[in-house]
Design a protein around this motif. Structure first.
Motif, PDB file in Angstrom:
ATOM      1  N   GLN A  37       0.832  -1.208   0.000  1.00  0.00           N
ATOM      2  CA  GLN A  37       0.000   0.000   0.000  1.00  0.00           C
ATOM      3  C   GLN A  37       0.866   1.256   0.000  1.00  0.00           C
ATOM      4  OE1 GLN A  37      -2.592  -0.531   3.345  1.00  0.00           O
ATOM      5  NE2 GLN A  37      -4.049  -1.789   2.199  1.00  0.00           N
ATOM      6  N   GLN A  38       1.952   1.222   0.754  1.00  0.00           N
ATOM      7  CA  GLN A  38       2.856   2.365   0.802  1.00  0.00           C
ATOM      8  C   GLN A  38       3.497   2.591  -0.571  1.00  0.00           C
ATOM      9  OE1 GLN A  38       6.158   1.944   3.480  1.00  0.00           O
ATOM     10  NE2 GLN A  38       6.604   4.122   3.485  1.00  0.00           N
ATOM     11  N   ASP A  39       3.904   1.500  -1.224  1.00  0.00           N
ATOM     12  CA  ASP A  39       4.502   1.611  -2.553  1.00  0.00           C
ATOM     13  C   ASP A  39       3.509   2.194  -3.557  1.00  0.00           C
ATOM     14  OD1 ASP A  39       6.823   0.550  -1.521  1.00  0.00           O
ATOM     15  OD2 ASP A  39       6.542  -1.453  -2.384  1.00  0.00           O
ATOM     16  N   LYS A  40       2.245   1.749  -3.493  1.00  0.00           N
ATOM     17  CA  LYS A  40       1.216   2.275  -4.391  1.00  0.00           C
ATOM     18  C   LYS A  40       1.011   3.767  -4.148  1.00  0.00           C
ATOM     19  CE  LYS A  40      -1.502  -1.912  -5.115  1.00  0.00           C
ATOM     20  NZ  LYS A  40      -2.795  -2.578  -4.846  1.00  0.00           N
TER      21      LYS A  40
ATOM     22  N   GLU B 115       1.825   9.435  -5.837  1.00  0.00           N
ATOM     23  CA  GLU B 115       2.343  10.771  -5.557  1.00  0.00           C
ATOM     24  C   GLU B 115       3.325  11.219  -6.632  1.00  0.00           C
ATOM     25  OE1 GLU B 115       4.005  10.638  -1.640  1.00  0.00           O
ATOM     26  OE2 GLU B 115       2.037  10.548  -0.678  1.00  0.00           O
ATOM     27  N   ASP B 116       4.037  10.271  -7.223  1.00  0.00           N
ATOM     28  CA  ASP B 116       5.013  10.603  -8.272  1.00  0.00           C
ATOM     29  C   ASP B 116       4.323  11.047  -9.567  1.00  0.00           C
ATOM     30  OD1 ASP B 116       7.143  10.049  -6.649  1.00  0.00           O
ATOM     31  OD2 ASP B 116       7.510   8.026  -7.433  1.00  0.00           O
TER      32      ASP B 116
END
Length: 67
Positions: free
Chosen positions: A57-60, A65-66
């Motif tokens: 979830q953090q990676d997604k 955000e990128d």
């Protein structure tokens, strides 16, 4: 409701019962050790699963955000 808790309590009571035969105490202690391994395996697996999901979830979120 909490059948496992009651079962574990009975096993622990058996182990410390001074009037119980040693053979029965040994069986109860062996069962407690087996349950301990099972519970530790469960905790390890589900802790890893929870960590993996949180990381995913953090990676997604970082990818979003990128953009």
């Amino acid at each position: 409701m909490n059948k496992l808790g009651g079962y574990i309590t009975k096993l622990m009571t058996t182990v410390i019962d001074k009037e119980q035969e040693q053979f029965v105490k040994d069986l109860a202690l062996s069962e407690l050790k087996r349950l301990n391994v099972d519970v530790n395996d469960f905790i390890t697996k589900h802790t890893k699963d929870m960590y993996d999901k949180a990381k995913e979830q953090q990676d997604k979120k970082l990818l979003q955000e990128d953009k």
